[in-house]
Structure formats: structure tokens, C-alpha cells
Design an enzyme around this catalytic site. Structure first.
Site, PDB file in Angstrom:
ATOM      1  N   ASP A  67       0.811  -1.225   0.000  1.00 17.25           N
ATOM      2  CA  ASP A  67       0.000   0.000   0.000  1.00 17.25           C
ATOM      3  C   ASP A  67       0.841   1.270   0.000  1.00 17.25           C
ATOM      4  OD1 ASP A  67       0.939  -0.495   2.547  1.00 17.25           O
ATOM      5  OD2 ASP A  67      -1.022  -0.804   3.442  1.00 17.25           O
ATOM      6  N   ASP A 136      -8.015  -2.373  13.948  1.00 15.05           N
ATOM      7  CA  ASP A 136      -9.378  -2.659  13.481  1.00 15.05           C
ATOM      8  C   ASP A 136      -9.414  -3.905  12.595  1.00 15.05           C
ATOM      9  OD1 ASP A 136      -8.117  -1.758  11.216  1.00 15.05           O
ATOM     10  OD2 ASP A 136      -9.487  -0.094  10.813  1.00 15.05           O
ATOM     11  N   HIS A 138      -7.404  -4.442   9.939  1.00 18.87           N
ATOM     12  CA  HIS A 138      -7.037  -4.265   8.527  1.00 18.87           C
ATOM     13  C   HIS A 138      -5.733  -4.987   8.198  1.00 18.87           C
ATOM     14  CE1 HIS A 138      -4.948  -0.284   9.768  1.00 18.87           C
ATOM     15  NE2 HIS A 138      -3.977  -1.058   9.326  1.00 18.87           N
ATOM     16  N   GLU A 143      -9.720  -1.982   5.105  1.00 22.99           N
ATOM     17  CA  GLU A 143     -10.407  -1.665   6.351  1.00 22.99           C
ATOM     18  C   GLU A 143     -11.655  -2.538   6.493  1.00 22.99           C
ATOM     19  OE1 GLU A 143      -8.876   0.060   8.368  1.00 22.99           O
ATOM     20  OE2 GLU A 143      -8.201   2.014   7.662  1.00 22.99           O
TER      21      GLU A 143
HETATM   22  C1  F6R Z   1       1.251  -1.105   5.985  1.00 20.00           C
HETATM   23  C2  F6R Z   1       0.227  -2.114   6.257  1.00 20.00           C
HETATM   24  C3  F6R Z   1      -0.673  -1.953   7.435  1.00 20.00           C
HETATM   25  C4  F6R Z   1       0.113  -2.120   8.736  1.00 20.00           C
HETATM   26  C5  F6R Z   1      -0.800  -1.953   9.948  1.00 20.00           C
HETATM   27  C6  F6R Z   1      -0.058  -2.115  11.254  1.00 20.00           C
HETATM   28  O1  F6R Z   1       1.944  -1.418   4.803  1.00 20.00           O
HETATM   29  O2  F6R Z   1       0.104  -3.054   5.526  1.00 20.00           O
HETATM   30  O3  F6R Z   1      -1.696  -2.911   7.379  1.00 20.00           O
HETATM   31  O4  F6R Z   1       0.698  -3.393   8.744  1.00 20.00           O
HETATM   32  O5  F6R Z   1      -1.406  -0.690   9.901  1.00 20.00           O
HETATM   33  O6  F6R Z   1       0.865  -1.093  11.392  1.00 20.00           O
HETATM   34  P1  F6R Z   1       1.933  -1.110  12.580  1.00 20.00           P
HETATM   35  O7  F6R Z   1       2.910  -2.190  12.254  1.00 20.00           O
HETATM   36  O8  F6R Z   1       2.578   0.255  12.508  1.00 20.00           O
HETATM   37  O9  F6R Z   1       1.193  -1.353  13.830  1.00 20.00           O
END
Ligand code: F6R
Length: 249
Positions: A67, A136, A138, A143
Site C-alpha cells: 500500500d 481494526d 485491517h 479496512e
Molecule cells: C502497511 C500495512 C498496514 C500495517 C498496519 C499495522 O503497509 O500493511 O496494514 O501493517 O497498519 O501497522 P503497525 O505495524 O505500525 O502497527
């Protein structure tokens, strides 16, 4: 689904890096799906160490990032492009032409996202997809409400995600982009292997809901329960509510 319990973040990072390294040794032309955020930083550091010790060669691999924020230029300090360069790509011998990160500035998102999917197919699909998880549920930026058949597309970020990611923008919620381009649930599930990393108590509740509850769009990561080759690597803190599973392993 296999759950690997580690004592702490350091061990989680090392195990994840070793797993990636093993795959690259077995298939030097590996196609690797990558995540950003705070969780995989330790894994990237370990991979860089392995490269410096000449234990791993990235020359022939291809990477696809999950992403990118919409509207951030690639060298914006909080863009995922910048993150990947600084945390990983600049330190290893990966061939720049084999790096794919969604372009958050695309003016033609529909065509661009279809092309991103096509690039993955052109490389015979993703061999191993690294994932983090949002509070959440994701994965990528899929989401709650993301359908199982979703592919790469532009999405609106949830308020909780914007709030959580404000820490990367000096705590300023207003500076966090409201949209992102993300690979879809279908794009992720199409990977031959998925590896989800989770660390810290803030992830304990969602890890428990994701992997012990029912599969549902409300918790997109729960779709991973359907994946035939999925490994979850969790440290003690993130696994703290998975007691019943831990004691039975
Ligand atoms: C980012 C991604 C997101 C993160 C998620 C957790 O490339 O794929 O799904 O893995 O937001 O983020 P952290 O590791 O910062 O808690």
C-alpha cells in the site's frame, strides 16, 4: 494456519527474517510481498544484517508493497516509498526495476490499480506476503467492510487507522492522508504463502478476535483463516489473549 509464539519483538523479527531468507535461498527469483508500519522494521533490520554477512542475495528477487498513501510524493518522509528505501532497499542489492510500490500520485487510479495487479501476475504471483495488522483488523489498508474479492484499489482510511498513524506525522491527525491505494483481500489471499506479524499489547485484542472468531468482512484479517499456507508470528504481548491456543500447542 500456523501460529508461532515468540518471547519478544526481537525474536519475532529474527524469525520473520530467517523465514524470508530461507525462501530466497530456495528460490533466488522469489516474488516477495512487503508491508510497512512499525511492526516489520525489525525484520528489515535483520534482513539487512543477513545481507551484510553475505548470507542472502536480493539481486534477483522482485518486491510488491501492499500500500501507499494517496497524495504523498515518493520522497515525502511519511510515504511508504520513502520508508521502504530508508529501512530496506537502500541497504541491500535489490534491483530497482524489480521494486513495485503503489503510486499514491496516480491520476488514473482505476487503470493504475489494474496494471499493478497485472504486474503481480506477470511475475507469476506473490510467493510470500508479509503482513502487519491494524487494531481494526485491517491488512494492507483493507479496512473493515473490505470484500473478499477486492483487488488493488483506492480506499478511505478508517478514523482509528488515521488516529493510530498520526504518530508517524508528529501526532498531527490532520496531516495523515485520508485515502490510500492498497492491494485487495483477493490480491493478498492469492499469495502462495502469507506471514502476518504482530507485536505488543495493543494488538492482543485484535489478534484474538481475528484468529479465534468467525471469518468476516468486519475483521478483514480473519480471511487469512481460509488461506492454506498462513503463518502468524506473534510475540508474547500480542498473543496474551490467545491463552487457550498457546497452552494446546
Ligand atoms: C502497511 C500495512 C498496514 C500495517 C498496519 C499495522 O503497509 O500493511 O496494514 O501493517 O497498519 O501497522 P503497525 O505495524 O505500525 O502497527
Amino acid at each position: 494456519m500456523k501460529i508461532v509464539f515468540t518471547k519478544d519483538y526481537q525474536e519475532l523479527s529474527l524469525l520473520a527474517a530467517q523465514l524470508v531468507a530461507q525462501h530466497i535461498k530456495e528460490k533466488p527469483t522469489l516474488t516477495l510481498g512487503l508491508a510497512t508500519g512499525s511492526t516489520p522494521i525489525g525484520m528489515y533490520q535483520e534482513l539487512v544484517k543477513l545481507f551484510k554477512n553475505q548470507e542472502i542475495d536480493f539481486q534477483h528477487i522482485t518486491t510488491f508493497n501492499l500500500d501507499e498513501y494517496v497524495g504523498l510524493v515518493p520522497d515525502h518522509k511519511q510515504s511508504y516509498n520513502f520508508f521502504m528505501q530508508k529501512k530496506f532497499f537502500e541497504h541491500v542489492n535489490i534491483n530497482k526495476k524489480n521494486i513495485f510500490i503503489p503510486d499514491g500520485l496516480t491520476q488514473k487510479p482505476t487503470e493504475y490499480c489494474a496494471q499493478y495487479e497485472q504486474e503481480i501476475k506477470n511475475r507469476d504471483g506473490i510467493d510470500i506476503q508479509i503482513l502487519g495488522i491494524g487494531r481494526d483488523g485491517h491488512i494492507g489498508f483493507n479496512e473493515p467492510g473490505s470484500p473478499i474479492n477486492s483487488s488493488t484499489r483506492v480506499v478511505n482510511l478508517d478514523q482509528l487507522t488515521i488516529q493510530d498513524n498520526a504518530r508517524f506525522f508528529d501526532g498531527n491527525i490532520n496531516a495523515v492522508p485520508k485515502q490510500a491505494i492498497t492491494m485487495g483481500i483477493a490480491s493478498i489471499l492469492a499469495a502462495r504463502e502469507c506471514v502476518l506479524l504482530a507485536s505488543g499489547t495493543a494488538k492482543a485484542k485484535i489478534i484474538e478476535r481475528t484468529f479465534t472468531g468467525t471469518i468476516s468482512e468486519n475483521i478483514p484479517a480473519s480471511f487469512l483463516q481460509m488461506h492454506p499456507q498462513c503463518t502468524i508470528i506473534v510475540d508474547q504481548a500480542a498473543a496474551s489473549l490467545l491463552k487457550s491456543i498457546q497452552s494446546s500447542q
